[in-house]
Write an enzyme that holds these catalytic residues in place. Sequence first.
Site, mmCIF file in Angstrom:
data_model
loop_
_atom_site.group_PDB
_atom_site.id
_atom_site.type_symbol
_atom_site.label_atom_id
_atom_site.label_comp_id
_atom_site.label_asym_id
_atom_site.label_seq_id
_atom_site.Cartn_x
_atom_site.Cartn_y
_atom_site.Cartn_z
ATOM 1 N N PHE A 106 -56.149 68.960 -60.033
ATOM 2 C CA PHE A 106 -54.698 68.860 -59.808
ATOM 3 C C PHE A 106 -54.276 67.471 -59.349
ATOM 4 C CE2 PHE A 106 -55.961 69.689 -55.407
ATOM 5 C CZ PHE A 106 -55.075 68.908 -54.688
ATOM 6 N N LYS A 107 -55.216 66.724 -58.773
ATOM 7 C CA LYS A 107 -54.842 65.425 -58.217
ATOM 8 C C LYS A 107 -54.401 64.441 -59.291
ATOM 9 C CE LYS A 107 -57.507 65.931 -53.971
ATOM 10 N NZ LYS A 107 -58.279 67.179 -54.200
ATOM 11 N N ASP A 108 -54.680 64.753 -60.547
ATOM 12 C CA ASP A 108 -54.177 63.902 -61.633
ATOM 13 C C ASP A 108 -52.654 63.768 -61.571
ATOM 14 O OD1 ASP A 108 -56.547 63.163 -62.955
ATOM 15 O OD2 ASP A 108 -56.620 65.052 -64.059
#
Length: 434
Positions: A106-108
Amino acid sequence: MIYYSTNGQAPDATLAEAVVKGLASDKGLFMPEKIKPLSQEFFDNIQDMTFQEIAFEVANAFFGEDIECETLRKIVYDTLSFDTPAVKVEDNIYSLELFHGPTLAFKDVGARFMARLLGHFIAQEGEGREVNVLVATSGDTGSAVANGFLGVPGIKVYVLYPHAKVTEIQEKQFTTLGQNITAIEVEGTFDDCQALVKSAFMDKELNEAMKLTSANSINVARFLPQAFYYFYAYAQLKKAGKADNVVCCVPSGNFGNITAGLFGKRMGLPIKRFIAANNRNDVFLEYLNTGKYNPRPSVATIANAMDVGDPSNFARILALYENSHQAITAEISGVSYNDEEIRQTIKEAYTRTGYLLDPHGACGYRALCEKLSEGEVGFFLETAHPAKFLNTVEEVIGEQVAIPERLQAFMRGTKESVMMKPNFADLKEFLLSR
Ligand SMILES: *Cc1c(COP(=O)(O)O)cnc(C)c1O
């Protein structure tokens, strides 16, 4: 928009200042002074909007005062070059799959947004400006930030990670890139890495010599965009006729992701309540139960991106709820699972439903299985692709897991890192020599 510090001892900042500084000068976290509710019309139509359209409305509420509309739209649309589908796992449980981006976590979303926003601010400052991004990672932040910033002019990235405490695949994603990315392998824990980064921001001499910023979830440009997919999850559930009684469960480490969801709720997103799912690092759960917050050193688990003993965004949760334990427990509950329970959950879910969870998502899924009430529909954030935790997952299910091609491509690269003791003087000397 004005950004204030959660410690209340630093001057207010503009968006550009908050993004470039990362952490306030009093070591507090920046908070937007207002959280604007979105219109009823937006929520009435949300099920017919695309992810990008929804995200732009959310972004506009936070950043619209500070960035020209078409520039902001472009940043949002470029950031969201991939989908985050809500996939049905059980009748009343959905997995919000946040692993379809370049580094499969999700950090993308936050990292890609921040790289573009920072790039925009640096370009505005003119030729020859340079910013150094320091980031501590327990695994997935480093890869998302390194890949989000790779090749962005005027930005150098230093990724600090704990030696032998991240998986090989995670490590390859930030040690094989070269160009403007340097990996620093710290002989210590994630908390040591985080402490080194914080010391760097506080060091006067270093900050006079070079411009430093953080890309950890403390940075508002990484943190706030995470609200986008909570709205989109709701839109998808609404389209499926399942949006009346929504519960959201977030596997949590530094609590940036869940806090962005809580901001969404404050903007009017109809999520009834949140569950913070932890591994054995459960200081937040203890806070919910006792009202006391006792940070302590993290312990290593198989859900390693949540191995955090002093979650940095706890300060934002306190600020959001004006320090009221009662207000916090009214909207958020918690759970904690040990490694054995996480393994059982991956195996049980796979055998029974065919859905393969990663160790972090497994905490989220299990919490919904245990805590949903009659008539509620839950979604959990599947925060990374299971193939990122290959050894654990294959051992648990006793089968090989297909590795997505973009992950295999990282595996073929050659690792390059700088070894370092968890000693700030060494880090400082290294940075000054660059
Ligand atoms: C970073 C991360 C988490 C924890 O997110 P926070 O915002 O730090 O709470 C959970 N799962 C995965 C896979 C992660 O990479």
